[in-house]
Scaffold this active site. Structure first.
Site, PDB file in Angstrom:
ATOM      1  N   ARG A 183       0.821  -1.221   0.000  1.00 40.83           N
ATOM      2  CA  ARG A 183       0.000   0.000   0.000  1.00 40.83           C
ATOM      3  C   ARG A 183       0.853   1.270   0.000  1.00 40.83           C
ATOM      4  O   ARG A 183       0.401   2.324  -0.376  1.00 40.83           O
ATOM      5  CB  ARG A 183      -0.928  -0.008   1.210  1.00 40.83           C
ATOM      6  CG  ARG A 183      -2.284  -0.599   0.863  1.00 40.83           C
ATOM      7  CD  ARG A 183      -3.139  -0.640   2.069  1.00 40.83           C
ATOM      8  NE  ARG A 183      -2.327  -1.126   3.195  1.00 40.83           N
ATOM      9  CZ  ARG A 183      -2.822  -1.586   4.328  1.00 40.83           C
ATOM     10  NH1 ARG A 183      -4.108  -1.603   4.517  1.00 40.83           N
ATOM     11  NH2 ARG A 183      -2.037  -2.011   5.307  1.00 40.83           N
ATOM     12  N   ASP A 241      -3.833  -0.572  -3.591  1.00 41.22           N
ATOM     13  CA  ASP A 241      -4.704  -1.342  -2.703  1.00 41.22           C
ATOM     14  C   ASP A 241      -4.869  -2.755  -3.275  1.00 41.22           C
ATOM     15  O   ASP A 241      -5.197  -2.902  -4.457  1.00 41.22           O
ATOM     16  CB  ASP A 241      -6.049  -0.608  -2.663  1.00 41.22           C
ATOM     17  CG  ASP A 241      -7.012  -1.247  -1.707  1.00 41.22           C
ATOM     18  OD1 ASP A 241      -6.824  -2.427  -1.349  1.00 41.22           O
ATOM     19  OD2 ASP A 241      -7.979  -0.554  -1.316  1.00 41.22           O
ATOM     20  N   PHE A 242      -4.676  -3.776  -2.432  1.00 40.89           N
ATOM     21  CA  PHE A 242      -4.741  -5.165  -2.924  1.00 40.89           C
ATOM     22  C   PHE A 242      -6.126  -5.519  -3.483  1.00 40.89           C
ATOM     23  O   PHE A 242      -6.266  -6.491  -4.217  1.00 40.89           O
ATOM     24  CB  PHE A 242      -4.368  -6.153  -1.812  1.00 40.89           C
ATOM     25  CG  PHE A 242      -2.944  -6.026  -1.339  1.00 40.89           C
ATOM     26  CD1 PHE A 242      -1.922  -5.649  -2.206  1.00 40.89           C
ATOM     27  CD2 PHE A 242      -2.618  -6.292  -0.013  1.00 40.89           C
ATOM     28  CE1 PHE A 242      -0.602  -5.526  -1.757  1.00 40.89           C
ATOM     29  CE2 PHE A 242      -1.300  -6.182   0.440  1.00 40.89           C
ATOM     30  CZ  PHE A 242      -0.302  -5.785  -0.442  1.00 40.89           C
ATOM     31  N   LYS A 288       3.468 -18.055   6.766  1.00 42.67           N
ATOM     32  CA  LYS A 288       2.695 -18.455   7.936  1.00 42.67           C
ATOM     33  C   LYS A 288       2.155 -17.212   8.639  1.00 42.67           C
ATOM     34  O   LYS A 288       2.726 -16.143   8.418  1.00 42.67           O
ATOM     35  CB  LYS A 288       3.550 -19.289   8.890  1.00 42.67           C
ATOM     36  CG  LYS A 288       4.677 -18.488   9.552  1.00 42.67           C
ATOM     37  CD  LYS A 288       5.393 -19.300  10.578  1.00 42.67           C
ATOM     38  CE  LYS A 288       4.782 -19.151  11.939  1.00 42.67           C
ATOM     39  NZ  LYS A 288       5.223 -17.971  12.699  1.00 42.67           N
ATOM     40  N   ASP A 343       7.697 -22.698   5.641  1.00 34.69           N
ATOM     41  CA  ASP A 343       8.034 -22.809   7.053  1.00 34.69           C
ATOM     42  C   ASP A 343       9.548 -22.643   7.076  1.00 34.69           C
ATOM     43  O   ASP A 343      10.271 -23.543   6.645  1.00 34.69           O
ATOM     44  CB  ASP A 343       7.635 -24.176   7.603  1.00 34.69           C
ATOM     45  CG  ASP A 343       7.907 -24.266   9.097  1.00 34.69           C
ATOM     46  OD1 ASP A 343       9.026 -23.891   9.521  1.00 34.69           O
ATOM     47  OD2 ASP A 343       7.024 -24.687   9.846  1.00 34.69           O
ATOM     48  N   HIS A 344      10.024 -21.501   7.541  1.00 30.32           N
ATOM     49  CA  HIS A 344      11.448 -21.218   7.329  1.00 30.32           C
ATOM     50  C   HIS A 344      12.362 -22.194   8.069  1.00 30.32           C
ATOM     51  O   HIS A 344      13.526 -22.340   7.718  1.00 30.32           O
ATOM     52  CB  HIS A 344      11.782 -19.748   7.620  1.00 30.32           C
ATOM     53  CG  HIS A 344      11.902 -19.409   9.079  1.00 30.32           C
ATOM     54  ND1 HIS A 344      10.825 -19.167   9.871  1.00 30.32           N
ATOM     55  CD2 HIS A 344      12.988 -19.267   9.871  1.00 30.32           C
ATOM     56  CE1 HIS A 344      11.247 -18.897  11.100  1.00 30.32           C
ATOM     57  NE2 HIS A 344      12.561 -18.946  11.121  1.00 30.32           N
ATOM     58  N   LYS A 380      16.423 -24.238   7.073  1.00 23.93           N
ATOM     59  CA  LYS A 380      17.676 -24.164   7.845  1.00 23.93           C
ATOM     60  C   LYS A 380      18.540 -25.373   7.508  1.00 23.93           C
ATOM     61  O   LYS A 380      18.051 -26.498   7.494  1.00 23.93           O
ATOM     62  CB  LYS A 380      17.378 -24.134   9.352  1.00 23.93           C
ATOM     63  CG  LYS A 380      16.714 -22.829   9.816  1.00 23.93           C
ATOM     64  CD  LYS A 380      16.482 -22.859  11.323  1.00 23.93           C
ATOM     65  CE  LYS A 380      15.584 -21.721  11.778  1.00 23.93           C
ATOM     66  NZ  LYS A 380      16.283 -20.472  12.040  1.00 23.93           N
ATOM     67  N   GLU A 403      13.881 -18.959  22.942  1.00 24.55           N
ATOM     68  CA  GLU A 403      14.259 -17.623  22.466  1.00 24.55           C
ATOM     69  C   GLU A 403      14.522 -16.740  23.670  1.00 24.55           C
ATOM     70  O   GLU A 403      13.791 -16.810  24.664  1.00 24.55           O
ATOM     71  CB  GLU A 403      13.127 -17.024  21.640  1.00 24.55           C
ATOM     72  CG  GLU A 403      12.807 -17.813  20.393  1.00 24.55           C
ATOM     73  CD  GLU A 403      11.769 -17.094  19.549  1.00 24.55           C
ATOM     74  OE1 GLU A 403      12.172 -16.290  18.693  1.00 24.55           O
ATOM     75  OE2 GLU A 403      10.578 -17.317  19.763  1.00 24.55           O
ATOM     76  N   ASP A 425       2.046 -19.924  17.038  1.00 23.49           N
ATOM     77  CA  ASP A 425       3.196 -19.284  16.379  1.00 23.49           C
ATOM     78  C   ASP A 425       4.352 -20.261  16.158  1.00 23.49           C
ATOM     79  O   ASP A 425       5.072 -20.166  15.172  1.00 23.49           O
ATOM     80  CB  ASP A 425       3.667 -18.112  17.260  1.00 23.49           C
ATOM     81  CG  ASP A 425       4.769 -17.286  16.607  1.00 23.49           C
ATOM     82  OD1 ASP A 425       4.690 -17.077  15.385  1.00 23.49           O
ATOM     83  OD2 ASP A 425       5.706 -16.871  17.318  1.00 23.49           O
ATOM     84  N   HIS A 465       6.757 -24.805  13.083  1.00 26.54           N
ATOM     85  CA  HIS A 465       8.175 -25.147  13.206  1.00 26.54           C
ATOM     86  C   HIS A 465       8.409 -26.426  14.028  1.00 26.54           C
ATOM     87  O   HIS A 465       9.171 -27.304  13.637  1.00 26.54           O
ATOM     88  CB  HIS A 465       8.956 -24.008  13.867  1.00 26.54           C
ATOM     89  CG  HIS A 465       8.738 -22.677  13.219  1.00 26.54           C
ATOM     90  ND1 HIS A 465       8.585 -22.522  11.861  1.00 26.54           N
ATOM     91  CD2 HIS A 465       8.664 -21.427  13.733  1.00 26.54           C
ATOM     92  CE1 HIS A 465       8.417 -21.239  11.584  1.00 26.54           C
ATOM     93  NE2 HIS A 465       8.464 -20.554  12.699  1.00 26.54           N
ATOM     94  N   LYS A 510       9.429 -17.662  24.799  1.00 27.11           N
ATOM     95  CA  LYS A 510      10.146 -16.402  24.644  1.00 27.11           C
ATOM     96  C   LYS A 510      10.685 -15.987  26.012  1.00 27.11           C
ATOM     97  O   LYS A 510      10.178 -16.416  27.048  1.00 27.11           O
ATOM     98  CB  LYS A 510       9.208 -15.321  24.094  1.00 27.11           C
ATOM     99  CG  LYS A 510       8.776 -15.610  22.645  1.00 27.11           C
ATOM    100  CD  LYS A 510       8.316 -14.361  21.920  1.00 27.11           C
ATOM    101  CE  LYS A 510       7.768 -14.665  20.536  1.00 27.11           C
ATOM    102  NZ  LYS A 510       8.791 -14.977  19.524  1.00 27.11           N
TER     103      LYS A 510
HETATM  104  C1  BG6 Z   1       8.764 -17.060  13.579  1.00 25.37           C
HETATM  105  C2  BG6 Z   1       7.885 -16.688  14.734  1.00 25.37           C
HETATM  106  O1  BG6 Z   1       8.068 -17.899  12.693  1.00 25.37           O
HETATM  107  O2  BG6 Z   1       9.919 -17.741  14.057  1.00 25.37           O
HETATM  108  C3  BG6 Z   1       8.656 -15.816  15.726  1.00 25.37           C
HETATM  109  O3  BG6 Z   1       6.763 -15.981  14.256  1.00 25.37           O
HETATM  110  C4  BG6 Z   1       9.937 -16.494  16.141  1.00 25.37           C
HETATM  111  O4  BG6 Z   1       7.876 -15.518  16.859  1.00 25.37           O
HETATM  112  C5  BG6 Z   1      10.725 -16.950  14.916  1.00 25.37           C
HETATM  113  O5  BG6 Z   1      10.702 -15.560  16.882  1.00 25.37           O
HETATM  114  C6  BG6 Z   1      11.921 -17.787  15.302  1.00 25.37           C
HETATM  115  O6  BG6 Z   1      12.693 -18.028  14.170  1.00 25.37           O
HETATM  116  P1  BG6 Z   1      14.259 -18.260  14.274  1.00 25.37           P
HETATM  117  O7  BG6 Z   1      14.670 -18.578  12.883  1.00 25.37           O
HETATM  118  O8  BG6 Z   1      14.850 -16.987  14.819  1.00 25.37           O
HETATM  119  O9  BG6 Z   1      14.444 -19.385  15.223  1.00 25.37           O
END
Ligand code: BG6
Length: 511
Positions: A63, A105-106, A170, A199-200, A204, A238, A257, A262, A362
């Site tokens: 936007r 605007d989407f 996500k 899903d990152h 890794k 974390e 989350d 993950h 966290k």
């Molecule tokens: C994200 C979450 O998907 O992953 C965050 O939304 C989290 O809350 C993060 O901090 C952690 O990722 P990484 O790669 O730092 O372990």
């Protein structure tokens, strides 16, 4: 490859035919945090490695009303601040020449007409017809964008030689029902093979290595079952708090989350059967079977097997930190969970009898993601009569981050006349063995999507099944309406998380 050289045109293992097609990457949410911190640096590093086709274009959209030049300035600061590789004017200039921006605007069809024009304007030859759309926006507009793209005729049929693919960030839904509804909505305009649910964690290096370690070596897999493994612990800790993300995190919590995606992915990779091939279908079929083998909890099981907590004020690494409820944009009476621990049983032939304890939170004492495989002890201690202590369990630790590596603890005789057994460790560290920086997760995943390899992305049934397990927990929490337990920032969670293991005669491995 050292950081300063600029060779290696193909990633190891890629064949000629797997070279990236020329394409345009259209990023929805281009002025957002994810684009700034992860996506643009990832594309830049892929360019640096020569892994993108030279005719790869980038179109940013959001936007924010930016000109091409303003977007290009944004790209520059993104690379300068967040790239793992240092800024290189040559790579950067080529990269920049191929980047444009469209604001709007989407919901407005005109935006899509403008995006199409921008894609065409950036094309220097007729080759760049394939498009990767990246949805880095709030989830509520995923469906809207997909529909508008389709109405604008921008999504190609799966049969077309040039392709259209969509990466969806996500969270994918908020529960099983909404995830299913989102799948259905996307399937109205996209084939499942065109949808890449990211899903990152799967990108890794260390997570990819779970399967290589298990299945690329002869000695571990025969032990990889409930006969030899007492239990498994998966920790994603974390040290940071919610930071400026409360707008997203409130009401989502660690359950949705971290556990839904993950952590369930890590669990699936540890538990899955060896697939017949390393292909997207075969790998994902096996992961799905793991999720099918976990029965959703009953309410009473949630009470016994799940711990839920929220951080209060405390000290992390010497620095005083506020409680969650005092964080920016958090309701003073918020009941959002920032820590959870859970015990899952995977009811299949391989794992019956071996519990899996998962925890994430966290504001814990440090950042550490580890998988600990705790083996059964020897059946008797023949050294006891000699005065030696009881043998400890061997623990195989897969360290996902930081200090990525693998270690195995085992008992060893302490040098000397007396028979004393000490726990020692055999260590493998990525940094010393390979001496090179691993690519960032987003690099790998963006490249895989461009190459059309969905192995490291979640399939529709995977997300739906994982949500089923999460829903059972969320439902009980809602029914009971009890506030989460508290734990001081900088500690390893509430005492109840220790009890979860202690009642089974076990304890959390020290990280
Ligand atoms: C994200 C979450 O998907 O992953 C965050 O939304 C989290 O809350 C993060 O901090 C952690 O990722 P990484 O790669 O730092 O372990």
């Amino acid at each position: 490859m050292s950081d300063s050289t600029h060779a290696n045109p193909l990633r190891e293992g890629l064949t000629e035919s797997a070279e990236a097609d020329p394409c345009t990457i259209v990023i929805f949410g281009a002025s957002g945090d994810l684009t700034l911190r992860k996506l643009l640096p990832a594309l830049y590093n892929l360019s640096w490695d020569g892994l993108l086709h030279p005719e790869t274009n980038i179109v940013g959209t959001s936007r924010t009303e930016w000109s091409d030049e303003e977007f290009q300035d944004h790209i520059r600061s993104s690379i300068e601040e967040h790239s793992r590789r240092k800024f290189d004017e040559n790579v950067f200039d080529q990269f920049l020449d191929r980047a444009g921006y469209v604001g709007g605007d989407f919901a407005d069809p005109e935006l899509y007409a403008q995006i199409r024009k921008k894609i065409e304007a950036l094309q220097t030859s007729g080759k760049t017809r394939s498009v990767l759309f990246y949805f880095a926006t709030p989830p509520k507009v995923y469906e809207l964008i997909a529909t508008k793209l389709s109405e604008a005729g921008m999504i190609r049929s799966i049969e077309d030689r040039a392709w259209s693919r969509v990466i969806v960030e996500k969270p994918f839904g908020r529960d099983q029902k909404t995830a299913q509804a989102l799948n259905d909505a996307l399937h109205q305009v996209l084939h499942e093979d065109q949808i890449y649910r990211i899903d990152h964690y799967l990108g890794k290096e260390t997570v990819q290595n779970i399967l290589v370690f298990r299945l690329g070596n002869g000695i571990f897999e025969p032990l990889w079952n409930s006969r030899y493994i007492d239990h498994v612990q998966i920790t994603v800790a974390e040290s940071l708090g919610v930071g400026s993300r409360a707008g997203f995190y409130e009401g989502v919590g660690v359950l949705r989350d971290m556990l839904q995606n993950h952590m369930m992915q890590l669990l699936s990779l540890v538990c899955m059967e060896p697939p017949n091939h390393f292909s997207p279908k075969a790998v994902r079929d096996e992961k799905v079977k793991v999720l099918e083998a976990i029965r959703p909890f009953t309410g009473e099981e949630v009470d016994r097997h799940v711990i839920r907590a929220q951080y209060e004020a405390g000290t992390v690494a010497g620095s005083p930190e506020p409680g969650y409820r005092a964080e920016e944009n958090v309701a003073p009476d918020s009941e959002t969970d920032t820590y959870m621990a859970v015990k899952f049983n995977v009811e299949n032939w391989r794992w019956s009898g071996t519990p899996f304890y998962l925890r994430s939170g966290k504001r814990l004492p440090k950042r550490a993601t580890e998988i600990s495989i705790v083996f059964k002890r020897p059946p008797i201690s023949i050294f006891r009569e000699e005065g030696a202590s009881e043998p400890q369990s061997n623990v195989l630790t897969l360290r996902v981050q930081p200090e990525e590596g693998i270690s195995l603890s085992f008992g060893s005789k302490q040098p000397g006349q007396r028979l004393r057994i000490d726990d020692v460790r055999m260590d493998f560290l990525y940094s010393t063995s390979f001496g090179q920086q691993a690519p960032e997760a987003y690099e790998r995943l963006l490249l895989d999507a461009i190459l059309g390899d969905s192995t490291l992305f979640a399939r529709e049934d995977e997300v739906v099944l994982a949500w089923g397990l999460i829903d059972a927990i969320a439902k009980r929490w809602e029914e009971k309406g009890e506030p989460p337990l508290q734990y001081p920032a900088g500690t390893w969670g509430p005492g109840a998380a220790n009890d979860l293991l202690e009642q089974d005669g076990r304890f959390w491995v020290r990280l």
